[in-house]
Every structure is written in structure tokens, then in C-alpha cells.
Design a protein around this motif. Structure first.
Motif, PDB file in Angstrom:
ATOM      1  N   ILE A   1       0.835  -1.200   0.000  1.00 33.76           N
ATOM      2  CA  ILE A   1       0.000   0.000   0.000  1.00 33.76           C
ATOM      3  C   ILE A   1       0.871   1.253   0.000  1.00 33.76           C
ATOM      4  CG2 ILE A   1      -1.708   1.325   1.313  1.00 33.76           C
ATOM      5  CD1 ILE A   1      -2.793  -1.181  -0.172  1.00 33.76           C
TER       6      ILE A   1
ATOM      7  N   ARG B   1       0.685   4.060  -2.866  1.00 35.04           N
ATOM      8  CA  ARG B   1       0.482   5.491  -2.599  1.00 35.04           C
ATOM      9  C   ARG B   1       1.496   6.339  -3.367  1.00 35.04           C
ATOM     10  NH1 ARG B   1       0.407   9.236   2.517  1.00 35.04           N
ATOM     11  NH2 ARG B   1      -1.638  10.168   2.239  1.00 35.04           N
ATOM     12  N   ARG B   2       2.734   5.872  -3.427  1.00 33.60           N
ATOM     13  CA  ARG B   2       3.738   6.610  -4.180  1.00 33.60           C
ATOM     14  C   ARG B   2       3.420   6.604  -5.671  1.00 33.60           C
ATOM     15  NH1 ARG B   2       6.725   3.874  -0.209  1.00 33.60           N
ATOM     16  NH2 ARG B   2       7.663   2.313  -1.584  1.00 33.60           N
TER      17      ARG B   2
ATOM     18  N   HIS C   1       0.627   9.100  -6.298  1.00 38.44           N
ATOM     19  CA  HIS C   1       1.060  10.490  -6.162  1.00 38.44           C
ATOM     20  C   HIS C   1       2.025  10.920  -7.254  1.00 38.44           C
ATOM     21  CE1 HIS C   1       0.003  10.963  -1.609  1.00 38.44           C
ATOM     22  NE2 HIS C   1      -1.002  10.548  -2.333  1.00 38.44           N
TER      23      HIS C   1
ATOM     24  N   TYR D   1      -6.566  -0.420   0.656  1.00 40.92           N
ATOM     25  CA  TYR D   1      -6.003   0.930   0.626  1.00 40.92           C
ATOM     26  C   TYR D   1      -6.724   1.828   1.621  1.00 40.92           C
ATOM     27  CZ  TYR D   1      -3.660   4.974  -1.418  1.00 40.92           C
ATOM     28  OH  TYR D   1      -2.870   6.084  -1.609  1.00 40.92           O
TER      29      TYR D   1
ATOM     30  N   THR E   1      -4.936   3.614   4.818  1.00 37.57           N
ATOM     31  CA  THR E   1      -4.672   5.055   4.698  1.00 37.57           C
ATOM     32  C   THR E   1      -5.832   5.928   5.164  1.00 37.57           C
ATOM     33  OG1 THR E   1      -5.539   5.287   2.437  1.00 37.57           O
ATOM     34  CG2 THR E   1      -3.235   4.556   2.677  1.00 37.57           C
TER      35      THR E   1
ATOM     36  N   PRO F   1      -8.330   5.153  -2.970  1.00 35.42           N
ATOM     37  CA  PRO F   1      -7.242   5.516  -3.890  1.00 35.42           C
ATOM     38  C   PRO F   1      -7.552   6.766  -4.710  1.00 35.42           C
ATOM     39  CG  PRO F   1      -7.628   3.160  -3.959  1.00 35.42           C
ATOM     40  CD  PRO F   1      -8.726   3.746  -3.124  1.00 35.42           C
TER      41      PRO F   1
ATOM     42  N   ASP G   1      -7.343   9.918  -2.483  1.00 35.50           N
ATOM     43  CA  ASP G   1      -5.967  10.236  -2.113  1.00 35.50           C
ATOM     44  C   ASP G   1      -5.247  10.891  -3.280  1.00 35.50           C
ATOM     45  OD1 ASP G   1      -3.779  10.433  -0.481  1.00 35.50           O
ATOM     46  OD2 ASP G   1      -3.204   8.330  -0.617  1.00 35.50           O
ATOM     47  N   ARG G   2      -5.510  10.402  -4.502  1.00 37.43           N
ATOM     48  CA  ARG G   2      -4.875  11.012  -5.679  1.00 37.43           C
ATOM     49  C   ARG G   2      -5.361  12.436  -5.880  1.00 37.43           C
ATOM     50  NH1 ARG G   2      -4.438   7.678 -10.985  1.00 37.43           N
ATOM     51  NH2 ARG G   2      -2.248   7.635 -10.381  1.00 37.43           N
TER      52      ARG G   2
ATOM     53  N   GLN H   1      -3.577  14.792  -3.322  1.00 38.60           N
ATOM     54  CA  GLN H   1      -2.162  14.551  -3.072  1.00 38.60           C
ATOM     55  C   GLN H   1      -1.389  15.831  -2.817  1.00 38.60           C
ATOM     56  OE1 GLN H   1       0.424  13.735  -6.633  1.00 38.60           O
ATOM     57  NE2 GLN H   1      -1.537  13.229  -7.553  1.00 38.60           N
TER      58      GLN H   1
END
Length: 290
Positions: free
Chosen positions: A239, A243-244, A247, A272, A276, A280, A283-284, A287
Motif C-alpha cells: 500500500i 500510494r507513491r 502520487h 487501501y 490510509t 485511492p 488520495d490522488r 495529493q
């Protein structure tokens, strides 16, 4: 765009540092390397290698590969940094069965020459530095990538400080210590193996055999030292990689899931959010504020 990088041709030198390039790539297993989309000035083949006119740092959080310079050949492990001196021949690549994740910086300038160089290259040669997996280094790389993606006068000032902070991490002593305790050695070796094989299927029973332990002894040793099970540790690492990727690339969420070794998008999204607190896609979208 599956990866993100930026090359600078103009005059962006501030207070003695000129940023030549910075970027992020996640090279999947069996993928071609290096990626052909880079400028001709930075492309190279394993057969020929290359020399560069400036200084470079390549940090490898996950995966593994091989590096060679004028002084010899070395294995690259998770948490290693390749510190490249200018005008020195070198070459590197991930192992086909592992792939790897890489961040990089290329830079030069009077500040570097005057204050950083002797600590960055104590023996005046290109070398591997065992930094270990460091979340603060990853966070600084991500911060620099976000800054260069928003070019403003304020960004240039903030970028200078961020570059100094990031480069300074690589001037201190190696962070990886030699473990004399057998349990510490087993756990650290297991963590390194998981990060090397983060996108592969991992057989924990075979891992236990490497240390002449029963499977139950191996699981207990790992959980006692880390506070988590082998499988939960692997999920958390995947995960983190996801995340990287979210981003630093514009990969579709399904491709991100596949890249980190999770075949179901639904299961990936569920994991995810559990790890977090965000989906997903959310989060994107957010970011820039992370």
C-alpha cells in the motif's frame, strides 16, 4: 505517463545549486530498462554504460539490482543510494525478476562544490551508500517532485531549502548497521527480502527455511520484533508503494493495483482505505495537500 520526471534546460540556479533533473520511476518485473523516453543526454545501455557531467543521487526504496562503476560491481538492495560523481563511468539496472523503485536527483553548483562534495564523496568516487528504507527521504523526494510541478518564484525559494535538506541526508554515515543478534538479523533480512520482492508472490515457508527455523518459529520471531504479521507487513509495504505510484504517476488505479501485486481492484481499494483512511481516487485528488 507511468512515471514522472523533469529535466531543466534553463537557468534555475539559486544560492549555488542548479537542479538538472529529478524524477520517480517504478520499473516492473521484466520491463525494459532504462525507459526510452528520457532525453538522449541521460539515456544509456548496460553494454556501454555512461558518464555524466554533474552529480546524481539515485535512491532505491524497493526492489533490487546491480551497479557497476570504475571501482567494481555491487548488488543494489532496498534502501541503497547510488551516489554518482561527475565524469565517472557507471551503469546500473534492476534485476529482471525483481524490478525496482527509484527516485533521483541530478545537480551541480557552487554550494555543492564548496560545502557538500567532501561529505557526499568522502573518497572522491561513485559509490553505493546503505541508507536503509527511510520514510523521511521518500517524503522529501515527493515534496521536491511536487515543487517542480508548480513552477513559481516561491517554489524556487522553497525548492532550494528542500534540496539542501534532501542532499544532506546522503552525506551522513550509512544508516544500516550490522546486526550481531540472530533474531535481529533474521527480521532485518526478512524485511529486506520482502522489499526486494514486493511485487512478487512470497513463500513465507521457504523464507523460514533460509534461517533453519520452523514456519511457526519464524512467524513468531517476526511478529515479536515488528508487532505485525508477515502478511500484514507485506500488505502495508504494498500500500505504501501504491500510494507513491498514485502520487507520482498518472497510472489508472487498476494498473497501480496490478503493479503492487494485487490482482483485484476491489480488494486493493478496500485494503487501501483500511491502511490510509482514504480511497485511492480520493488520495490522488488530494495529493497536493498530503
Amino acid at each position: 505517463m507511468e512515471n514522472y520526471w523533469k529535466y531543466f534546460s534553463g537557468d534555475n540556479e539559486n544560492w549555488g545549486i542548479k537542479l538538472i533533473t529529478c524524477g520517480y520511476e517504478q520499473i516492473n518485473r521484466n520491463a525494459e530498462y532504462p525507459v526510452k523516453a528520457h532525453p538522449d543526454s541521460h539515456l544509456f545501455s548496460w553494454e556501454e554504460g555512461r558518464t555524466l557531467p554533474d552529480y546524481y543521487i539515485i535512491y532505491i526504496p524497493t526492489g533490487g539490482g546491480i551497479f557497476e562503476s570504475e571501482t567494481g560491481q555491487t548488488e543494489v538492495k532496498p534502501g541503497d543510494a547510488i551516489i554518482i560523481n561527475k565524469e565517472e563511468w557507471h551503469r546500473y539496472k534492476p534485476h529482471k525478476n525483481l524490478g525496482w523503485e527509484e527516485y533521483w536527483l541530478g545537480f551541480k553548483g557552487e554550494y555543492i562544490e564548496s560545502y557538500v562534495l567532501k561529505d557526499l564523496f568522502p573518497n572522491n568516487i561513485t559509490h553505493i551508500k546503505a541508507m536503509g528504507y527511510q520514510t523521511d527521504i521518500i517524503a522529501l523526494f515527493n515534496h521536491v517532485l511536487r515543487l517542480v510541478g508548480t513552477p513559481t518564484k516561491l517554489m524556487e525559494k522553497v525548492l532550494f531549502g528542500s534540496l539542501i535538506q534532501l542532499i544532506s541526508h546522503f552525506t551522513i554515515e550509512d544508516r544500516v548497521k550490522i546486526n550481531t543478534n540472530r533474531h535481529e538479523y533474521i527480521v532485518q533480512s526478512s524485511i529486506d527480502y520482502i522489499r526486494q520482492n514486493i511485487t512478487n508472490q512470497i513463500d513465507y515457508k521457504k523464507m523460514s527455511e533460509r534461517f533453519n527455523l520452523s514456519y511457526s518459529q519464524f512467524r513468531l520471531t517476526f511478529k515479536k520484533a515488528t508487532g505485525t504479521s508477515l502478511n500484514q507487513f507485506l500488505i502495508a509495504e504494498r500500500i505504501g508503494l501504491a500510494r507513491r505510484l498514485l502520487h507520482n504517476t498518472d497510472m489508472e488505479i487498476g494498473e497501480v493495483a496490478n503493479r503492487v501485486g494485487i490482482n483485484s481492484v476491489f480488494y486493493f481499494s478496500k485494503l487501501y482505505k483500511q491502511k490510509t483512511g482514504k480511497s485511492p481516487s480520493h488520495d490522488r485528488r488530494n495529493q497536493m495537500t498530503v
